[in-house]
Design an enzyme around this catalytic site. Structure first.
Site, PDB file in Angstrom:
ATOM      1  CG  HIS A 177      13.708 -20.128   9.783  1.00  0.00           C
ATOM      2  ND1 HIS A 177      14.114 -21.261  10.469  1.00  0.00           N
ATOM      3  CD2 HIS A 177      14.623 -19.162  10.079  1.00  0.00           C
ATOM      4  CE1 HIS A 177      15.224 -20.983  11.153  1.00  0.00           C
ATOM      5  NE2 HIS A 177      15.546 -19.719  10.925  1.00  0.00           N
ATOM      6  CG  ASP A 201      18.545 -19.849  12.944  1.00  0.00           C
ATOM      7  OD1 ASP A 201      18.230 -20.504  11.938  1.00  0.00           O
ATOM      8  OD2 ASP A 201      19.599 -19.206  13.050  1.00  0.00           O
TER       9      ASP A 201
END
Length: 292
Positions: free
Chosen positions: A272, A107
């Site tokens: 994620h 990320d």
């Protein structure tokens, strides 16, 4: 910081004027640095780091502006530019005695890792990115109503003031939303780790927003300059992503290959937070990368 990675030692290392990073260190061998994402801290790597420490020196910092690292006020757009944050991690490695090292990021940390790879190709030996696109491409693929999935990018791109006030007024609900919405296995982030993520994020609203704001401004300019100049990542690169390309209508592997000729691109069924939901899969991907 109230909890840490079991078996790792902790240091504070100065990397720039007025900026020291909180760093977890473990293992011995060829060095690899692991950079966390949002809304997390270095703790997101706790499983992967423990595995890799069996035969690598593993370096897990909190990025500037996050966790227990320093959070300088954003006096200019470069304070939280990925170029500045990449310089932090190169300085960190050097301070720990490593002239060259492998780098993996998730990320926000992946954006820092990519910038480090572009700016410091003689230092970063291998590079892994988990579940993002390069900044310039990220904005390019967001269109119409489907871009609502990235509402936070647009919120935190606004001028200083309103985003910080809005998020601070309901910080746990804001940051908790992403922990709930982006995962597929709620058990992967236990109550103690979740509480630490929320506490750390609640105490870092201004710097987190500044990090995101930079990605709507100076980071785009830096990426565009590199793309126009034909600069690419010279080292072996592994990308692990959810299948966002299928969901949003773009070819993720083609986007990455334009930046990284020596690319292995993988999709995962994990959510994620894949380093916490599927740590064995991520450890295996990193080990395969380090053998290239």
């Amino acid at each position: 910081m109230t909890i840490g990675i079991t078996g790792f030692d902790y240091q504070r290392v100065t990397v720039a004027d007025g900026v020291a990073l909180n760093v977890a260190l473990g293992g011995s061998g060829r060095p690899i640095m692991l950079l966390h994402g949002f809304p997390q801290t270095h703790l997101m790597w706790r499983h992967v780091a423990a595995d890799l420490a069996a035969d690598h020196t593993v370096i897990c910092p909190d990025l500037r502006g996050y966790g227990a690292s320093d959070k300088p006020p954003a006096h200019g757009e470069d304070t939280y530019a990925k170029r500045t944050m990449a310089a932090d991690v190169v300085a960190l490695a050097r301070a720990l005695g490593h002239a060259r090292f492998a780098l993996a990021g998730h990320d926000r940390g992946a954006l820092v890792a990519v910038r480090a790879g572009l700016d410091h190709p003689d230092v970063v030996t291998h590079l892994a990115s988990l579940d993002v696109l390069p900044t310039l491409d990220m904005w390019d693929v967001l269109h119409g109503a489907s871009a609502a999935v990235a509402f936070h990018l647009y919120l935190m791109a606004q001028p200083p003031g309103l985003p910080e006030r809005m998020i601070s007024a309901s910080a746990d609900a804001f940051f908790g939303h992403f922990l709930d919405a982006w995962g597929t296995d709620p058990a992967a982030i236990g109550a103690d780790v979740r509480a630490e993520y929320l506490r750390a994020s609640r105490e870092a609203v201004d710097s987190i927003v500044a990090d995101y704001r930079a990605s709507a401004g100076i980071d785009v300019a830096h990426d565009r300059a590199d793309r126009d100049a034909g600069r690419r990542l010279a080292m072996p690169v592994t990308v692990v992503q959810q299948d966002w390309g299928a969901a949003l209508g773009y070819d993720a592997e083609a986007i990455w290959r334009a930046w990284a000729p020596d690319l292995e691109h993988r999709t995962t069924t994990a959510g994620h937070f894949m380093a916490e939901e599927a740590p064995a899969e991520i450890s295996a991907a990193l080990r395969a990368l380090l053998k290239r």
